[in-house]
Design a protein around this motif. Structure first.
Motif, PDB file in Angstrom:
ATOM      1  N   HIS A 131      43.982 -26.617-104.404  1.00  0.00           N
ATOM      2  CA  HIS A 131      43.795 -25.827-103.184  1.00  0.00           C
ATOM      3  C   HIS A 131      42.327 -25.455-103.000  1.00  0.00           C
ATOM      4  O   HIS A 131      41.834 -25.417-101.861  1.00  0.00           O
ATOM      5  N   ASN A 132      41.639 -25.167-104.084  1.00  0.00           N
ATOM      6  CA  ASN A 132      40.205 -24.878-103.972  1.00  0.00           C
ATOM      7  C   ASN A 132      39.455 -26.097-103.432  1.00  0.00           C
ATOM      8  O   ASN A 132      38.506 -25.964-102.655  1.00  0.00           O
ATOM      9  N   GLU A 133      39.892 -27.290-103.852  1.00  0.00           N
ATOM     10  CA  GLU A 133      39.279 -28.502-103.308  1.00  0.00           C
ATOM     11  C   GLU A 133      39.630 -28.655-101.827  1.00  0.00           C
ATOM     12  O   GLU A 133      38.803 -29.106-101.027  1.00  0.00           O
ATOM     13  N   GLU A 134      40.869 -28.289-101.468  1.00  0.00           N
ATOM     14  CA  GLU A 134      41.260 -28.322-100.063  1.00  0.00           C
ATOM     15  C   GLU A 134      40.426 -27.344 -99.247  1.00  0.00           C
ATOM     16  O   GLU A 134      40.025 -27.652 -98.113  1.00  0.00           O
ATOM     17  N   ILE A 135      40.159 -26.177 -99.811  1.00  0.00           N
ATOM     18  CA  ILE A 135      39.334 -25.183 -99.107  1.00  0.00           C
ATOM     19  C   ILE A 135      37.939 -25.735 -98.867  1.00  0.00           C
ATOM     20  O   ILE A 135      37.370 -25.597 -97.778  1.00  0.00           O
ATOM     21  N   ALA A 136      37.396 -26.380 -99.943  1.00  0.00           N
ATOM     22  CA  ALA A 136      36.063 -26.966 -99.793  1.00  0.00           C
ATOM     23  C   ALA A 136      36.052 -28.050 -98.721  1.00  0.00           C
ATOM     24  O   ALA A 136      35.043 -28.270 -98.039  1.00  0.00           O
ATOM     25  N   ALA A 137      37.202 -28.733 -98.558  1.00  0.00           N
ATOM     26  CA  ALA A 137      37.292 -29.787 -97.540  1.00  0.00           C
ATOM     27  C   ALA A 137      37.611 -29.239 -96.155  1.00  0.00           C
ATOM     28  O   ALA A 137      37.648 -29.997 -95.186  1.00  0.00           O
ATOM     29  N   GLY A 138      37.869 -27.929 -96.050  1.00  0.00           N
ATOM     30  CA  GLY A 138      38.087 -27.318 -94.739  1.00  0.00           C
ATOM     31  C   GLY A 138      39.513 -26.913 -94.454  1.00  0.00           C
ATOM     32  O   GLY A 138      39.923 -26.851 -93.293  1.00  0.00           O
ATOM     33  N   TRP A 139      40.276 -26.617 -95.517  1.00  0.00           N
ATOM     34  CA  TRP A 139      41.698 -26.262 -95.340  1.00  0.00           C
ATOM     35  C   TRP A 139      41.879 -25.143 -94.321  1.00  0.00           C
ATOM     36  O   TRP A 139      42.752 -25.194 -93.461  1.00  0.00           O
ATOM     37  N   TYR A 140      41.055 -24.094 -94.426  1.00  0.00           N
ATOM     38  CA  TYR A 140      41.223 -22.929 -93.558  1.00  0.00           C
ATOM     39  C   TYR A 140      40.390 -23.014 -92.272  1.00  0.00           C
ATOM     40  O   TYR A 140      40.577 -22.218 -91.366  1.00  0.00           O
ATOM     41  N   THR A 141      39.462 -23.958 -92.186  1.00  0.00           N
ATOM     42  CA  THR A 141      38.525 -23.973 -91.048  1.00  0.00           C
ATOM     43  C   THR A 141      38.663 -25.183 -90.147  1.00  0.00           C
ATOM     44  O   THR A 141      38.230 -25.138 -88.999  1.00  0.00           O
ATOM     45  N   VAL A 142      39.263 -26.269 -90.664  1.00  0.00           N
ATOM     46  CA  VAL A 142      39.240 -27.499 -89.883  1.00  0.00           C
ATOM     47  C   VAL A 142      39.984 -27.347 -88.560  1.00  0.00           C
ATOM     48  O   VAL A 142      39.522 -27.843 -87.513  1.00  0.00           O
ATOM     49  N   ALA A 143      41.128 -26.656 -88.548  1.00  0.00           N
ATOM     50  CA  ALA A 143      41.872 -26.494 -87.291  1.00  0.00           C
ATOM     51  C   ALA A 143      41.052 -25.691 -86.286  1.00  0.00           C
ATOM     52  O   ALA A 143      40.990 -26.036 -85.088  1.00  0.00           O
ATOM     53  N   ALA A 144      40.408 -24.631 -86.757  1.00  0.00           N
ATOM     54  CA  ALA A 144      39.578 -23.822 -85.859  1.00  0.00           C
ATOM     55  C   ALA A 144      38.359 -24.609 -85.389  1.00  0.00           C
ATOM     56  O   ALA A 144      37.931 -24.492 -84.230  1.00  0.00           O
ATOM     57  N   GLU A 145      37.791 -25.428 -86.299  1.00  0.00           N
ATOM     58  CA  GLU A 145      36.628 -26.226 -85.910  1.00  0.00           C
ATOM     59  C   GLU A 145      37.012 -27.248 -84.831  1.00  0.00           C
ATOM     60  O   GLU A 145      36.290 -27.432 -83.845  1.00  0.00           O
ATOM     61  N   ILE A 146      38.149 -27.906 -85.027  1.00  0.00           N
ATOM     62  CA  ILE A 146      38.602 -28.879 -84.029  1.00  0.00           C
ATOM     63  C   ILE A 146      38.894 -28.183 -82.700  1.00  0.00           C
ATOM     64  O   ILE A 146      38.513 -28.654 -81.618  1.00  0.00           O
ATOM     65  N   ALA A 147      39.588 -27.044 -82.809  1.00  0.00           N
ATOM     66  CA  ALA A 147      39.895 -26.285 -81.591  1.00  0.00           C
ATOM     67  C   ALA A 147      38.608 -25.826 -80.903  1.00  0.00           C
ATOM     68  O   ALA A 147      38.528 -25.797 -79.668  1.00  0.00           O
ATOM     69  N   GLN A 148      37.595 -25.484 -81.694  1.00  0.00           N
ATOM     70  CA  GLN A 148      36.319 -25.056 -81.112  1.00  0.00           C
ATOM     71  C   GLN A 148      35.671 -26.207 -80.344  1.00  0.00           C
ATOM     72  O   GLN A 148      35.186 -26.037 -79.221  1.00  0.00           O
ATOM     73  N   PHE A 149      35.670 -27.402 -80.965  1.00  0.00           N
ATOM     74  CA  PHE A 149      35.111 -28.571 -80.280  1.00  0.00           C
ATOM     75  C   PHE A 149      35.895 -28.875 -78.999  1.00  0.00           C
ATOM     76  O   PHE A 149      35.315 -29.153 -77.942  1.00  0.00           O
ATOM     77  N   GLU A 150      37.209 -28.844 -79.087  1.00  0.00           N
ATOM     78  CA  GLU A 150      38.033 -29.136 -77.912  1.00  0.00           C
ATOM     79  C   GLU A 150      37.826 -28.075 -76.834  1.00  0.00           C
ATOM     80  O   GLU A 150      37.779 -28.389 -75.636  1.00  0.00           O
ATOM     81  N   GLN A 151      37.703 -26.825 -77.249  1.00  0.00           N
ATOM     82  CA  GLN A 151      37.484 -25.751 -76.278  1.00  0.00           C
ATOM     83  C   GLN A 151      36.137 -25.904 -75.599  1.00  0.00           C
ATOM     84  O   GLN A 151      36.005 -25.702 -74.385  1.00  0.00           O
ATOM     85  N   THR A 152      35.122 -26.294 -76.379  1.00  0.00           N
ATOM     86  CA  THR A 152      33.793 -26.516 -75.807  1.00  0.00           C
ATOM     87  C   THR A 152      33.822 -27.687 -74.825  1.00  0.00           C
ATOM     88  O   THR A 152      33.253 -27.622 -73.722  1.00  0.00           O
TER      89      THR A 152
END
Length: 667
Positions: free
Chosen positions: A225-246
């Motif tokens: 899970h720590n490796e998943e966090i480093a890969a964006g486990w908690y941020t990737v959905a928000a990052e994608i949504a941010q790009f799509e929203q922009t």
């Protein structure tokens, strides 16, 4: 370029070792080696990761793809065969392969594997699971089985100081063969208790294994899970949504600009009028074109000056040329040029204006719809972004709670006195088991020697000793239980043959000289007690085998017996004695016994049964003295106080009678 797999070998007898390369430069270097273009740096090196990779299923470890490179020469400290690394994974990074760096000198690239040839996970073999088990349970401080699990409670007993032969012999030195029959009962109870402890330990061991495997799974899940966090486990959905929203906001802005242009166009009433009636606009353009053909004529200018052109304005509301019109003279042939120009211009302008009207109105409708859609999409993406951020927070909170629960469980497992600390219970149970076992084995050693010397039974099977026991032979406790069953059967057979008898001895007759001297010494005050050593003839026991003392009765022969009077004294058995077993073999034994107190010795003629003495002090001692030894050690001793309870002198006693109660095997 994606990841590429290569097969590496360091021995023709070992399965291939698969490496994964991610760096394009290193991939190209590997291919150059396979093509024969690189001949110096051809050996593989990298950092060992001590867990299996799906693309390298034959081994329990793999190389970190980002650490892999090729070398020509390297230090010997990192050289090892693949099999040697496999067998010593628990030492990697410590005294073996420092920092996990591995550079096998005999390694060579074999081939590049086809794309998509990565293997799936395979079931770990016994060696792999044993290694993981050893890593899990080694920290518990409990005995380990060869397979890496916590061993049974009766394993590795030769590592316990209390169970070494010397320590057991020190225990037996405090015991006496005379209590062998009691020890048998003690052993029986101890074996039952240890069997219960063994079952309880096995249950704890089962729970400990499950508990440890669960913790291992949680630890590995946390690592992943720590490796998943480093890969964006908690941020990737928000990052994608941010790009799509922009992107949606940018699209909305552009759509709004287009819509504004169309709205501005249709805000002009002339444009709206033209688009609503293209025919009128076409007529206007055709009339204008036709009018231009009259520009050479002065009358046209006069008409314009006098507003005579307005008489043709009705042409804007129809589809015919206004009349009357002068005949033009443009061109070599006399023809109605204005009419021709009007008609052609009208037709072309009508198509153009109608197409512009259609495009403009459809563009306005499309721009309006697109602007509305982009507005809704932007709102949706904005909401999606809000939820992605909120969901990330929720998931982090859940993970934090799960981590806290995991740590609480770990503390409950590891802290001293914690309710789930099974290891502590196992250690306590092991300590109690070892204490019980040490006492039981020591007693068994005493009983073993007492079988002939005390019970008179043939027996030549010593109990198994923990120090020499090999766990590969099975459970030590089971072996001791089997030994005890055979011993118990032999004792039961002996008890079926056992008889009891009473041997009465007159002290005055057995040792007349010693009795007379004792009386004289008492009368002359040379001695304060009536003390007589006397032998008991072996023939009095009638050939009883394994004769053992059960107790004795002491009484006096008096001239004037008095039922209200009594004497006090002590009775001692021979120090050096002889035991005769069932086969008639004689065994010399030394028995340092405490004297048996006789608190109430009365006249034999009194009807009251005398007290049994020596039931404990003389228990299971041999009554047969070894007459080959000094009389002081081989004879019995009776001592009676110089005065009775009523003050009479022991010198006035006529005789003393000792009745020895013995048990043994009937010959």
């Amino acid at each position: 370029m994606g990841s590429v797999l290569f097969s590496v070998s360091d021995s023709k007898d070992s399965p291939p070792f698969i490496i994964r390369l991610d760096d394009p430069a290193v991939i190209e270097q590997a291919r150059a080696i396979l093509r024969g273009e690189e001949t110096a740096k051809v050996r593989v090196q990298g950092t060992v990761i001590t867990r299996q990779a799906p693309y390298n299923p034959a081994w329990s470890f793999h190389l970190d793809p980002g650490s892999i490179s090729f070398f020509e020469l390297a230090a010997e400290v990192c050289d090892a065969s693949t099999q040697h690394v496999q067998e010593n994974l628990d030492r990697v990074g410590h005294d073996f392969l420092p920092e996990g760096r591995w550079c096998p000198w005999s390694s060579r690239l074999v081939s590049e594997l086809p794309a998509g040839s990565a293997c799936g996970f395979q079931r770990p073999n016994k060696e792999q699971t044993s290694r993981v088990a050893r890593e899990l349970f080694a920290a518990f401080g409990l005995n380990m089985s060869p397979a890496g699990w916590v061993a049974g409670i009766d394993s590795a007993l030769n590592s316990e100081a209390d169970l070494l032969t010397g320590a057991l012999q020190a225990r037996t030195a405090t015991m006496s063969e005379r209590w062998a029959d009691v020890y048998v009962q003690d052993i029986r109870g101890a074996l039952a208790s240890m069997e219960s402890d063994l079952r309880y330990f096995d249950d704890l061991n089962y729970r400990l294994a499950n508990q440890s495997i669960d913790i291992y799974a949680q630890d590995e899940a946390l690592r992943i899970h720590n490796e998943e966090i480093a890969a964006g486990w908690y941020t990737v959905a928000a990052e994608i949504a941010q790009f799509e929203q922009t992107a949606a906001a940018t699209q909305k802005t552009g759509s709004d600009v287009v819509k504004g242009i169309y709205d501005g166009l249709f805000a002009n009433p002339d444009v709206v009028k033209a688009f609503r009636d293209p025919q009128q606009v076409a007529n206007l353009r055709a009339t204008t074109a036709a009018v231009m053909t009259y520009s050479p004529y002065s009358k046209l200018h006069d008409d314009f000056k006098t507003a005579g052109f307005l008489k043709w304005s009705n042409a804007l509301n129809g589809n015919t040329v206004p009349t009357p019109l002068p005949v033009g003279h443009v061109g070599p042939d006399p023809m109605e040029t204005p009419a021709l120009v009007f008609t052609m211009t009208q037709q072309s302008a009508l198509c153009e204006i109608a197409w512009a009207a259609v495009n403009s109105r459809s563009g306005q409708a499309g721009a309006t719809a697109n602007a509305d859609a982009c507005s809704n999409l932007a709102s949706a993406k904005s909401r999606e972004l809000q939820w992605a951020q909120a969901d990330s927070n929720f998931r982090q909170e859940r993970s934090a709670v799960q981590l806290q629960v995991r740590e609480l469980r770990r503390q409950a497992v590891e802290q001293p006195g914690a309710p789930l600390n099974i290891t502590e219970k196992c250690r306590t149970l092991r300590r109690r088991f070892v204490d019980q076992l040490a006492e039981a084995v020591a007693r068994a050693m005493v009983v073993d020697t007492a079988m002939a010397s005390v019970f008179g039974l043939p027996w030549n099977e010593a109990p198994p000793l923990p120090e020499t026991w090999n766990d590969s032979a099975g459970s030590y406790l089971a072996a001791l239980q089997r030994w005890f069953v055979r011993l118990d059967v032999q004792l039961a057979r002996g008890q079926q043959q056992e008889v009891a008898q009473v041997v009465a001895v007159s002290i005055k007759q057995a040792a007349p000289t010693a009795f007379a001297k004792a009386v004289k010494d008492l009368k002359t005050n040379t001695a304060k007690t009536l003390s007589v050593r006397f032998p008991i003839a072996e023939t009095l026991f009638g050939g009883l085998r394994g004769a053992r003392i059960r107790g004795a009765f002491v009484s006096t022969i008096e001239k004037t017996p008095d039922a209200s009077d009594s004497w006090q004294g002590v009775l001692s058995a021979p120090v050096t004695a002889v035991s005769i077993d069932a086969s008639g073999r004689r065994q010399q034994i030394a028995q340092r016994l405490p004297p048996a107190d006789a608190g109430r010795i009365q006249a034999r003629s009194i009807l009251k049964t005398p007290d049994l003495v020596g039931a404990a002090a003389l228990r299971n001692a041999s009554p047969i003295g070894d007459m080959t030894q000094a009389a002081a050690d081989s004879q019995w001793l009776i001592e009676i106080g110089g005065k009775s309870l009523l003050g009479r002198s022991a010198a006035d006693l006529t005789d003393i009678v000792v009745e020895i109660v013995v048990g043994g095997l009937n010959r």
